[in-house]
Design a protein around this motif. Sequence first.
Motif, PDB file in Angstrom:
ATOM      1  N   GLY A   1      -5.484  17.110  67.958  1.00  0.00           N
ATOM      2  CA  GLY A   1      -5.867  15.865  67.521  1.00  0.00           C
ATOM      3  C   GLY A   1      -7.399  15.565  67.386  1.00  0.00           C
ATOM      4  N   THR A   2      -8.053  16.291  68.328  1.00  0.00           N
ATOM      5  CA  THR A   2      -9.528  15.886  68.475  1.00  0.00           C
ATOM      6  C   THR A   2     -10.356  16.994  67.547  1.00  0.00           C
ATOM      7  N   TYR A   3      -9.471  18.264  67.326  1.00  0.00           N
ATOM      8  CA  TYR A   3     -10.272  19.240  66.733  1.00  0.00           C
ATOM      9  C   TYR A   3      -8.993  19.915  65.839  1.00  0.00           C
ATOM     10  N   LYS A   4      -9.120  20.790  64.929  1.00  0.00           N
ATOM     11  CA  LYS A   4      -8.395  21.582  64.095  1.00  0.00           C
ATOM     12  C   LYS A   4      -9.126  22.984  64.169  1.00  0.00           C
ATOM     13  N   GLY A   5      -7.851  24.055  64.063  1.00  0.00           N
ATOM     14  CA  GLY A   5      -8.396  25.334  64.096  1.00  0.00           C
ATOM     15  C   GLY A   5      -7.064  26.394  64.125  1.00  0.00           C
ATOM     16  N   TYR A   6      -7.423  27.508  64.441  1.00  0.00           N
ATOM     17  CA  TYR A   6      -6.154  28.350  64.478  1.00  0.00           C
ATOM     18  C   TYR A   6      -6.393  29.423  65.806  1.00  0.00           C
ATOM     19  N   ALA A   7      -5.323  29.846  66.135  1.00  0.00           N
ATOM     20  CA  ALA A   7      -5.075  30.631  67.245  1.00  0.00           C
ATOM     21  C   ALA A   7      -4.390  32.019  66.610  1.00  0.00           C
ATOM     22  N   MET A   8      -4.978  33.103  66.991  1.00  0.00           N
ATOM     23  CA  MET A   8      -4.367  34.520  66.718  1.00  0.00           C
ATOM     24  C   MET A   8      -4.287  35.165  68.030  1.00  0.00           C
ATOM     25  N   LYS A   9      -2.932  35.378  68.117  1.00  0.00           N
ATOM     26  CA  LYS A   9      -2.539  36.350  69.277  1.00  0.00           C
ATOM     27  C   LYS A   9      -2.273  37.559  69.090  1.00  0.00           C
ATOM     28  N   VAL A  10      -2.888  38.352  69.727  1.00  0.00           N
ATOM     29  CA  VAL A  10      -2.909  39.974  69.318  1.00  0.00           C
ATOM     30  C   VAL A  10      -2.247  40.958  70.419  1.00  0.00           C
ATOM     31  N   LYS A  11      -1.273  41.815  70.065  1.00  0.00           N
ATOM     32  CA  LYS A  11      -0.937  42.616  70.817  1.00  0.00           C
ATOM     33  C   LYS A  11      -1.156  44.048  70.590  1.00  0.00           C
ATOM     34  N   LEU A  12      -2.099  44.727  71.297  1.00  0.00           N
ATOM     35  CA  LEU A  12      -2.669  46.011  71.096  1.00  0.00           C
ATOM     36  C   LEU A  12      -1.585  46.901  71.745  1.00  0.00           C
ATOM     37  N   LYS A  13      -0.835  47.733  70.626  1.00  0.00           N
ATOM     38  CA  LYS A  13       0.004  48.777  71.216  1.00  0.00           C
ATOM     39  C   LYS A  13      -1.039  50.058  71.316  1.00  0.00           C
ATOM     40  N   ASP A  14      -1.946  50.283  70.644  1.00  0.00           N
ATOM     41  CA  ASP A  14      -2.761  51.277  70.431  1.00  0.00           C
ATOM     42  C   ASP A  14      -4.196  50.735  70.746  1.00  0.00           C
ATOM     43  N   PRO A  15      -5.019  51.302  71.880  1.00  0.00           N
ATOM     44  CA  PRO A  15      -6.200  51.043  72.486  1.00  0.00           C
ATOM     45  C   PRO A  15      -7.354  50.945  71.182  1.00  0.00           C
ATOM     46  N   THR A  16      -6.964  51.826  70.235  1.00  0.00           N
ATOM     47  CA  THR A  16      -7.924  51.915  69.122  1.00  0.00           C
ATOM     48  C   THR A  16      -7.633  51.124  68.050  1.00  0.00           C
ATOM     49  N   ALA A  17      -6.643  50.219  68.358  1.00  0.00           N
ATOM     50  CA  ALA A  17      -6.309  49.298  67.231  1.00  0.00           C
ATOM     51  C   ALA A  17      -7.434  48.071  67.093  1.00  0.00           C
ATOM     52  N   MET A  18      -8.484  48.084  68.193  1.00  0.00           N
ATOM     53  CA  MET A  18      -9.474  47.126  68.220  1.00  0.00           C
ATOM     54  C   MET A  18     -10.707  47.729  68.454  1.00  0.00           C
ATOM     55  N   LYS A  19     -11.744  47.463  67.492  1.00  0.00           N
ATOM     56  CA  LYS A  19     -12.947  48.000  67.510  1.00  0.00           C
ATOM     57  C   LYS A  19     -14.073  47.084  67.443  1.00  0.00           C
TER      58      LYS A  19
END
Length: 354
Positions: free
Chosen positions: A135-153
Amino acid sequence: MITPVKQVNRFFMLALAPFIGLIICLLLLRPPLEPGDLIHSGLSEETITPQTQAIRQELTGAKEAAVQTSSSIKRTTELYNRTTSTMSTIVQSASVQAARPETIYNQRISSKLGVPIERVNSDRLTIELYRVNPGTYKGYAMKVKLKDPTAMKMAMSSEPGKAETTMQAVKRNGAIAGINAGGFADSGGKRYPLSTTVMDGKYVNGFQASFKDLFFVGLNDTGKLVGGKFFDKNSLDRLKPQFGATFVPVLLQNGKKTAIPAKWKVSPKRAPRTVIGNYKDDQLLIIVVDGYNESGSSGATLEELQGRLYKLGVVDAYNLDGGGSSSLILNNRVVNNPSDGNLRPVPTHFLFYK
């Protein structure tokens, strides 16, 4: 007068006479033949019969043993198959039961976020994108489940002082998603990452102790989010960060709200924001808030985001660079609405790989 036919007969009789006599002599003089004379054996009948019976008994015993062994093998095989089947069922049941708490916990998280508007799933990660509109702001939420530690860098230009947009970083590195990361400082027409920065497990410009509420946040070698204030290098080294950047302030620590510095409550009061946090099962939650400028009149306050993250069950949360730096890229498109009208080039980006 003797005829020619009689002469021929007499001739043959005279010619065959010696042979006929020889045959008659052989027949008269041949001794009688006995079976024993044709097949000689050194064994008597009394000896052959017991040996044959013994061999027959041994063969009979061997046959019975073979039948029993075969039957025993068959029973053992059946028992093994039943046991294997039972164990497989137990393992499957145990796996299902073990996954239940995680599944239930994830359902609780998702129920608070709503219905995802987009989803990416692979062997390396799962991404779910949600709309955030309290109501006071708009945006997006992204939930991330890493199955492989190297999937995020973390992406960072190899040329010191060079910056790029998150979209450029995503495309250059072949990522599926990306957000802006730490703060920066401009000098001599170049843009450098702020304070302690780690890339590929190494300090980019050495370790710098936390000051003025600065924190470090990144990922360790097991794929867990690590962060906080660090006043000596050993304290950070013990967490084995593989990459990470610096900004201000910390919003949540160990499930509790932290004090937001007075300056950051009003300067600016509202703004486009990028925050990152983790749940107790190590899933990540990223919120990117839209705002049409950086004057403090649009976007979200840090206290609003802090309260939102707390209600969503996030354990640790950190405020990343915001304002015109805030960016969220997913599936090769800009998801948020950058306040500058275009994506801002920044030194560091957190990227996610499918």
